[in-house]
Design a protein around this motif. Structure first.
Motif, PDB file in Angstrom:
ATOM      1  N   ASP A  19       1.377 -11.497  -0.010  1.00 23.82           N
ATOM      2  CA  ASP A  19       2.387 -11.251  -1.097  1.00 23.82           C
ATOM      3  C   ASP A  19       1.717 -10.837  -2.458  1.00 23.82           C
ATOM      4  OD1 ASP A  19       1.663 -13.386  -2.595  1.00 23.82           O
ATOM      5  OD2 ASP A  19       3.303 -14.766  -1.981  1.00 23.82           O
ATOM      6  N   SER A  20       0.640 -10.550  -2.457  1.00 24.06           N
ATOM      7  CA  SER A  20      -0.087 -10.051  -3.662  1.00 24.06           C
ATOM      8  C   SER A  20      -1.172  -8.881  -3.276  1.00 24.06           C
ATOM      9  CB  SER A  20      -0.512 -11.053  -4.689  1.00 24.06           C
ATOM     10  OG  SER A  20      -1.619 -11.594  -4.389  1.00 24.06           O
ATOM     11  N   GLU A  46       2.508   1.652  -4.737  1.00 25.21           N
ATOM     12  CA  GLU A  46       2.900   0.473  -6.165  1.00 25.21           C
ATOM     13  C   GLU A  46       4.578   0.492  -5.974  1.00 25.21           C
ATOM     14  OE1 GLU A  46       1.884  -0.783 -10.685  1.00 25.21           O
ATOM     15  OE2 GLU A  46       1.540   1.401  -9.879  1.00 25.21           O
ATOM     16  N   CYS A  64       5.474  -1.600  -3.151  1.00 25.56           N
ATOM     17  CA  CYS A  64       5.336  -2.888  -3.390  1.00 25.56           C
ATOM     18  C   CYS A  64       6.378  -3.521  -4.405  1.00 25.56           C
ATOM     19  CB  CYS A  64       3.952  -3.021  -4.059  1.00 25.56           C
ATOM     20  SG  CYS A  64       2.559  -2.878  -3.164  1.00 25.56           S
ATOM     21  N   GLU A  65       6.876  -2.828  -5.183  1.00 22.62           N
ATOM     22  CA  GLU A  65       8.031  -3.138  -6.181  1.00 22.62           C
ATOM     23  C   GLU A  65       9.104  -3.576  -5.307  1.00 22.62           C
ATOM     24  OE1 GLU A  65      10.196  -2.108 -10.246  1.00 22.62           O
ATOM     25  OE2 GLU A  65       8.675  -0.888  -9.674  1.00 22.62           O
ATOM     26  N   THR A 107       3.427  -8.399  -5.043  1.00 25.37           N
ATOM     27  CA  THR A 107       2.931  -8.234  -6.530  1.00 25.37           C
ATOM     28  C   THR A 107       1.725  -7.618  -6.692  1.00 25.37           C
ATOM     29  OG1 THR A 107       3.778 -10.579  -6.992  1.00 25.37           O
ATOM     30  CG2 THR A 107       2.376  -9.685  -8.414  1.00 25.37           C
ATOM     31  N   THR A 146      -1.367  -7.326  -8.726  1.00 21.82           N
ATOM     32  CA  THR A 146      -2.133  -8.157  -9.641  1.00 21.82           C
ATOM     33  C   THR A 146      -2.809  -7.188 -10.642  1.00 21.82           C
ATOM     34  OG1 THR A 146      -4.121  -8.268  -8.198  1.00 21.82           O
ATOM     35  CG2 THR A 146      -2.440  -9.865  -8.181  1.00 21.82           C
TER      36      THR A 146
END
Length: 423
Positions: free
Chosen positions: A190-191, A210, A213-214, A219, A221
């Motif tokens: 999850d990251s 990205e 991902c959002e 997340t 990092t």
């Protein structure tokens, strides 16, 4: 009689000068590029207009830092042309390719394309594996209504719906980026930390990744960047390791993939690494091979084979055997697949059209559905893109496996033991 003799000699001298100028084949004076002919060009001007020869001009990076991709693309194009000509060419016309070296320069690419448009009568043009070069050139090609393909994988140069003469027979990374995020979630993560280049493909793919991902709840990092000419990534890697991600995602250009992975492993990171494209043999060699290159995953239409015996896809195996027979090696970079698929898509369009003019080929390409090296190439959705379906792979000990097979065979547990990680 003396006057007539002088006039006759003068005409002969003029004819000799004209023949020397038009038959010299010097296409490098203005561009600083190198040219390679594939096949017999004959009298290029007459042949192009008579339909006896179908002339393709390419602008590719054949020297410089990313030349492995460019030369692999050229070899894939040339191999396809050889096979096409053996089967009758484009509607009876012998296909000839002339390759020009951009040296990795956008400005040089534009000069080459402008030269090709001003008097050399090319029937089609194939663009660079460097997407920034394609982006800079396609407006000129579409204004001139010249049938053309690009080999780069950035989404940006295919976003304008008015560029109707431009097509792509390779991957669009913006279609792949959300699937990369899905794969990260499938692995239970999850990251993620992102490392991207500032070039067109690197930056635009990272943006799409990205955003996905959002949207999907992963997340980010940290997001670090580098230029395509950088060789030291220690500062960015320190930031990545300090952010403690579940995995790392690379959206880089060819010259930085290998050095980045090698330095990332040398600085102690043993976890999973995602890649925006398949991790080609060239990248693996620079990175130092296994174990440095173990556990690199990607979503893509192609696999970077280093051994023909590892390939069980008939159409790909036939290509690899033909490539090795022709060049005494396997492709150093998967751009060879892109070049080959591009020519095969163009050939299919020529067969559908029954004609070789720009307008007929453009219209016919939107009807093409044919098997490519990465699966079914289907241009019928109007996007001018070949591929929309992709597989998920992971690289272990120099071999690419389907992630589903790797998981089923206990690969994840083996990864945890080998890496010393708990995730």
């Amino acid at each position: 009689m003396l006057l007539a003799l002088v006039m006759l000699l003068g005409l002969a001298a003029c004819a000799s000068d004209t023949t020397a100028d038009t038959s010299s084949g010097d296409t490098t004076a203005d561009t600083g590029s190198t040219t390679t002919d594939t096949g017999d060009t004959g009298d290029s001007g007459d042949a192009a207009t008579s339909g006896e020869t179908f002339r393709i001009g390419t602008y590719l990076q054949l020297t410089g830092s990313n030349s492995a991709a460019g030369t692999s693309g050229q070899k894939g194009i040339d191999l396809a042309i050889k096979q096409i000509n053996e089967q009758g060419g484009f509607n009876g016309a012998t296909v000839v390719a002339e390759h020009f070296d951009t040296t990795g320069s956008t400005e040089e690419a534009v000069k080459i394309v402008q030269r090709m448009l001003t008097g050399d009568n090319y029937d089609a043009i194939i663009g660079s594996v460097n997407s920034n070069e394609v982006s800079a050139c396609i407006s000129y090609l579409n204004e001139a209504k010249v049938y053309n393909f690009g080999l780069g994988t950035s989404a940006t140069w295919m976003e304008d719906p008015d560029m109707i003469y431009t097509f792509r027979a390779s991957a669009n990374n913006n279609r792949i980026a959300p699937l990369d995020v899905d794969l990260i979630l499938e692995l239970g993560y999850d990251s993620v930390a992102i490392m991207n280049g500032t070039d067109d493909t690197g930056a635009s793919t990272a943006d799409a990744f990205e955003a996905a991902c959002e949207e999907k709840g992963v997340t980010v990092t940290t997001r670090q960047q580098c230029d395509s000419e950088d060789t030291d990534f220690s500062g960015q890697i320190s930031q990545i390791i300090a952010s403690d991600p579940d995995c790392v995602f690379m959206s880089l250009i060819g010259t930085t993939f290998g050095p980045f992975v090698k330095q990332l492993r040398n600085m102690g990171y043993t976890g999973m690494i995602g890649c925006k494209e398949c991790f080609s043999a060239e990248y693996q060699n620079v990175a130092g091979g296994a174990p440095n290159t173990n556990y690199i995953f990607y979503v893509y239409p192609y696999v970077a084979y280093t051994n023909i015996e590892d390939c069980n896809i008939p159409i790909m195996r036939e290509f690899l055997e033909a490539y090795q027979a022709e060049y005494n090696e396997l492709p150093a970079h998967e751009a060879a697949y892109r070049g080959y698929d591009t020519m095969m898509a163009m050939w299919e369009a020529a067969k559908i059209a029954g004609a070789n003019d720009d307008e007929s080929l453009r219209e016919a390409t939107n009807q093409v559905v044919t098997e490519g090296l990465g699966g079914t190439m289907d241009f019928t959705d109007g996007s001018r893109e070949a591929y929309s379906n992709f597989n998920s792979f992971i690289l272990v000990d120099g071999k690419d496996m389907l992630v589903s097979d790797w998981l089923a065979e206990g690969g994840y547990e083996a990864y945890l033991e080998a890496s010393g990680r708990d995730r």
